[in-house]
Design a protein around this motif. Structure first.
Motif, PDB file in Angstrom:
ATOM      1  N   LEU A  69       0.970  -1.286   0.096  1.00 16.98           N
ATOM      2  CA  LEU A  69       0.111   0.086   0.123  1.00 16.98           C
ATOM      3  C   LEU A  69       0.805   1.246  -0.157  1.00 16.98           C
ATOM      4  N   VAL A  70       2.194   1.215   0.298  1.00 13.48           N
ATOM      5  CA  VAL A  70       2.891   2.369   0.263  1.00 13.48           C
ATOM      6  C   VAL A  70       3.411   2.581  -1.117  1.00 13.48           C
ATOM      7  N   ASP A  71       3.223   3.860  -1.535  1.00 10.22           N
ATOM      8  CA  ASP A  71       3.558   4.334  -2.806  1.00 10.22           C
ATOM      9  C   ASP A  71       5.051   4.610  -3.325  1.00 10.22           C
ATOM     10  N   LEU A  72       5.606   5.521  -2.193  1.00  4.92           N
ATOM     11  CA  LEU A  72       7.013   5.906  -2.398  1.00  4.92           C
ATOM     12  C   LEU A  72       7.661   6.048  -1.087  1.00  4.92           C
ATOM     13  N   LEU A  73       8.975   6.033  -1.160  1.00  2.00           N
ATOM     14  CA  LEU A  73       9.761   6.118   0.012  1.00  2.00           C
ATOM     15  C   LEU A  73      10.754   7.496  -0.131  1.00  2.00           C
ATOM     16  N   ALA A  74      10.989   7.888   1.132  1.00  2.00           N
ATOM     17  CA  ALA A  74      12.080   8.960   1.166  1.00  2.00           C
ATOM     18  C   ALA A  74      12.836   8.788   2.647  1.00  2.00           C
ATOM     19  N   GLN A 124       0.097  10.915 -12.318  1.00  2.00           N
ATOM     20  CA  GLN A 124       1.334  11.297 -13.306  1.00  2.00           C
ATOM     21  C   GLN A 124       2.446  11.415 -12.648  1.00  2.00           C
ATOM     22  N   ILE A 125       2.506  12.303 -11.663  1.00  3.79           N
ATOM     23  CA  ILE A 125       3.397  12.693 -11.022  1.00  3.79           C
ATOM     24  C   ILE A 125       4.159  11.689 -10.316  1.00  3.79           C
ATOM     25  N   GLU A 126       3.179  11.109  -9.550  1.00  4.87           N
ATOM     26  CA  GLU A 126       3.643   9.852  -8.665  1.00  4.87           C
ATOM     27  C   GLU A 126       4.259   8.686  -9.643  1.00  4.87           C
ATOM     28  N   ASN A 127       3.852   8.525 -10.867  1.00  4.83           N
ATOM     29  CA  ASN A 127       4.323   7.522 -11.984  1.00  4.83           C
ATOM     30  C   ASN A 127       5.815   7.884 -12.072  1.00  4.83           C
ATOM     31  N   LYS A 130       7.946   7.000  -9.310  1.00  7.68           N
ATOM     32  CA  LYS A 130       8.143   5.675  -9.262  1.00  7.68           C
ATOM     33  C   LYS A 130       9.196   5.076 -10.264  1.00  7.68           C
ATOM     34  N   ALA A 131       9.053   5.605 -11.462  1.00  4.39           N
ATOM     35  CA  ALA A 131       9.800   5.197 -12.516  1.00  4.39           C
ATOM     36  C   ALA A 131      11.251   5.626 -12.597  1.00  4.39           C
ATOM     37  N   ARG A 132      11.624   6.846 -12.002  1.00  2.00           N
ATOM     38  CA  ARG A 132      12.901   7.481 -11.861  1.00  2.00           C
ATOM     39  C   ARG A 132      13.494   7.388 -10.671  1.00  2.00           C
ATOM     40  N   GLY A 133      12.793   6.611  -9.587  1.00  2.00           N
ATOM     41  CA  GLY A 133      13.301   6.530  -8.227  1.00  2.00           C
ATOM     42  C   GLY A 133      14.223   5.180  -8.061  1.00  2.00           C
ATOM     43  N   ILE A 144       9.522  -0.895  -3.776  1.00  2.00           N
ATOM     44  CA  ILE A 144       9.022   0.433  -3.722  1.00  2.00           C
ATOM     45  C   ILE A 144      10.154   1.478  -4.056  1.00  2.00           C
ATOM     46  N   SER A 145       9.880   2.209  -4.706  1.00  2.00           N
ATOM     47  CA  SER A 145      10.701   3.514  -5.229  1.00  2.00           C
ATOM     48  C   SER A 145      11.042   4.499  -4.091  1.00  2.00           C
ATOM     49  N   ARG A 146      12.216   4.848  -3.971  1.00  2.00           N
ATOM     50  CA  ARG A 146      12.864   5.800  -2.817  1.00  2.00           C
ATOM     51  C   ARG A 146      12.990   7.039  -4.022  1.00  2.00           C
ATOM     52  N   ILE A 147      12.525   8.047  -3.773  1.00  2.00           N
ATOM     53  CA  ILE A 147      12.286   9.168  -4.646  1.00  2.00           C
ATOM     54  C   ILE A 147      13.930   9.705  -4.948  1.00  2.00           C
TER      55      ILE A 147
END
Length: 189
Positions: A69-74, A124-127, A130-133, A144-147
């Motif tokens: 359920l987590v979308d991104l990491l930082a 779109q920003i989230e994607n 995700k794609a570039r993290g 999960i993608s770390r920004i």
């Protein structure tokens, strides 16, 4: 107690859906229970970008709720933050990671707008993030993608570099077989 929680979630859901319908990003912390099966509200609501925390070495922070359920990491561990008593303090938590993702959304959205004149949706920003993290793999095998704000921004850069000839001046003719040119160039990357 459960009825009150359902009413709160229902009100949050309506507000969040209204916000995202108007291209307003909603970013929420996943929570600090170290839970791998659930996350905190409002992160559990659709249309919310939910943020987990990493340590500075890109490992998952032990306190971070992290699952599918987590979308991104930082980074969220040992973050310098302003203190209510003045000055700064060092804090850790998913609420330390979340503002970094909110800032990334603002930067990516504004950069895309300046490049194209168009607006990205929150999804779109989230994607892009995700794609570039950097992919971080959980023990469950979920990635999960770390920004990476830099990588995300560079991926959107479609403007050619600006190159200026400094020497020799434009229109100069020479019969020399060897010429030295001096120029300067500017590009986002």
């Amino acid at each position: 107690k459960k009825t009150i929680a359902r009413i709160a979630i229902s009100l949050w859901t309506r507000s969040i859906n209204n916000a995202t319908a108007y291209n307003i990003s909603v970013i929420a912390a996943s929570g600090n229970d170290g839970n791998t099966a659930s996350i905190a509200a409002p992160g559990c609501i659709n249309n919310v970008t939910t943020v987990g925390a990493t340590n500075k070495d890109d490992t998952i922070a032990s306190y971070s709720n992290t699952n599918s359920l987590v979308d991104l990491l930082a980074p969220g561990t040992s973050i310098n933050a302003t203190s209510v008593s003045g000055g700064y303090t060092v804090l850790s938590g998913t609420s330390m990671a979340t503002p970094q993702v909110a800032a990334a959304f603002a930067i990516i959205g504004q950069f895309y707008y300046l490049e194209t004149g168009l607006r990205y949706t929150p999804k779109q920003i989230e994607n892009v993030l995700k794609a570039r993290g950097k992919n971080i793999t959980l023990t469950s095998g979920i990635n999960i993608s770390r920004i990476s704000i830099y990588n995300a921004t560079i991926s959107l850069d479609n403007i050619n570099p600006t190159v200026t000839l400094t020497s020799p001046s434009n229109g100069t003719n020479s019969n020399n077989n060897n010429q030295t040119f001096t120029c300067s160039g500017n590009d986002l990357s």
